[in-house]
Motif scaffolding. Structure first.
Motif, PDB file in Angstrom:
ATOM      1  N   LEU A 133       0.706  -1.318  -0.091  1.00  0.00           N
ATOM      2  CA  LEU A 133      -0.248  -0.014   0.027  1.00  0.00           C
ATOM      3  C   LEU A 133       0.849   1.203  -0.124  1.00  0.00           C
ATOM      4  CD1 LEU A 133      -2.706  -1.074   2.449  1.00  0.00           C
ATOM      5  CD2 LEU A 133      -3.119  -0.529   0.151  1.00  0.00           C
ATOM      6  N   ALA A 134       1.659   1.223   0.845  1.00  0.00           N
ATOM      7  CA  ALA A 134       2.772   2.511   0.999  1.00  0.00           C
ATOM      8  C   ALA A 134       3.491   2.622  -0.397  1.00  0.00           C
ATOM      9  CB  ALA A 134       3.765   2.274   1.951  1.00  0.00           C
ATOM     10  N   LEU A 135       4.160   1.735  -0.936  1.00  0.00           N
ATOM     11  CA  LEU A 135       4.806   1.662  -2.155  1.00  0.00           C
ATOM     12  C   LEU A 135       3.797   2.065  -3.340  1.00  0.00           C
ATOM     13  CD1 LEU A 135       7.526  -1.070  -1.986  1.00  0.00           C
ATOM     14  CD2 LEU A 135       7.778   1.208  -1.670  1.00  0.00           C
ATOM     15  N   ALA A 136       2.807   1.630  -3.314  1.00  0.00           N
ATOM     16  CA  ALA A 136       1.787   1.791  -4.350  1.00  0.00           C
ATOM     17  C   ALA A 136       1.475   3.531  -4.226  1.00  0.00           C
ATOM     18  CB  ALA A 136       0.583   1.125  -4.423  1.00  0.00           C
ATOM     19  N   GLU A 137       1.193   3.978  -3.001  1.00  0.00           N
ATOM     20  CA  GLU A 137       0.599   5.358  -2.921  1.00  0.00           C
ATOM     21  C   GLU A 137       1.699   6.392  -3.175  1.00  0.00           C
ATOM     22  OE1 GLU A 137      -1.647   8.485  -2.486  1.00  0.00           O
ATOM     23  OE2 GLU A 137      -2.413   6.456  -1.739  1.00  0.00           O
TER      24      GLU A 137
END
Length: 273
Positions: A133-137
């Motif tokens: 989630l963090a990397l995609a965001e």
């Protein structure tokens, strides 16, 4: 399993099936953290029923969309132009996105079932959800609408869904992350994630129901467990509506932080217990 346990776990399933924090992880970790001892037979029945509850929730929420997609697919087949209309393309792309997880579920069934018995492994995989989630965001462009989804996008997001057959990897978190990584806007990624959940949840539900009818004395458990089904349906419907509004103007980072905190907390409890 008591009425209260069934209600609590049903609410948790409804909240976490669509909000990207892993429902499977919470159904494993909450009883572990609260030190509940659940009968494995009843736990299996409960998992089947609450998943059918959230399936009913997503079908109810997207009913008009599903009818429009079905009509467009039929019209495309009749005209021999299956990819001409946007809704027809979307229907076929949902089918395409379902294939990786469907095959993976059949081939890895025993390994997946074993993973459900390990709270620590589930916690570690929940941390993987946080990272996705963090990397995609942080690194995604977030500039394309749902109508711009291509077959390559659908297949790529389908492989993200394959990861989610293991407890701790959020299905919605993985597929929304997959959509973001392909440049979709948050709301477009979330809508595609929810729509593509229907075939895989339906297939899993049908398989589980076949196993469910073999359970002895099933009728004795249903009154208690039906509370979880109803809670999962109602809360799941409300969760879909809330998340689609939330992602229009908010980052996915809070969900990543939550997953990381729960993961670390569970590992901490397991170590000292």
């Amino acid at each position: 399993m008591t009425f209260l346990q069934s209600l609590i776990l049903g609410v948790i399933q409804g909240l976490t099936e669509f909000i990207p924090v892993s429902s499977s992880a919470h159904l494993v970790l909450v009883p572990f953290i609260l030190n509940w001892t659940l009968d494995p037979t009843k736990a299996f029945i409960f998992d089947v029923l609450v998943q059918l509850g959230t399936l009913a929730a997503v079908i109810a929420y997207f009913w008009k969309d599903l009818v429009a997609i079905f009509k467009a697919v039929i019209a495309g087949i009749r005209s021999k132009k299956p990819l001409e209309q946007a809704n027809s393309r979307l229907g076929w792309f949902i089918v395409l996105a379902t294939i990786p997880a469907g095959l993976g579920g059949l081939l890895l069934k025993s390994k997946v079932e074993a993973a459900f018995s390990s709270p620590v492994l589930t916690a570690v995989l929940l941390f993987v959800t946080a990272l996705m989630l963090a990397l995609a965001e942080i690194f995604s462009r977030k500039e394309r609408e749902l109508e711009k989804v291509s077959w390559l996008d659908a297949l790529g997001i389908g492989f993200f869904q394959l990861l989610a057959i293991f407890p701790g990897i959020s299905r919605s978190g993985a597929t929304i992350s997959g959509g973001l990584s392909r440049g979709l806007k948050r709301e477009a990624a979330a809508r595609f994630s929810f729509l593509m959940s229907i075939p895989i949840m339906l297939a899993a539900g049908l398989v589980s129901v076949l196993d469910l009818v073999k359970v002895p004395d099933l009728g004795r458990f249903l009154p208690v467990l039906s509370i979880g089904f109803i809670a999962a349906l109602v809360i799941g419907y409300l969760s879909i509506r809330w998340l689609l509004k939330f992602v229009r103007s908010h980052s996915m980072i809070p969900f990543a932080i939550y997953c990381a905190v729960v993961s670390v907390l569970t590992i901490f409890i397991a170590y000292f217990r």
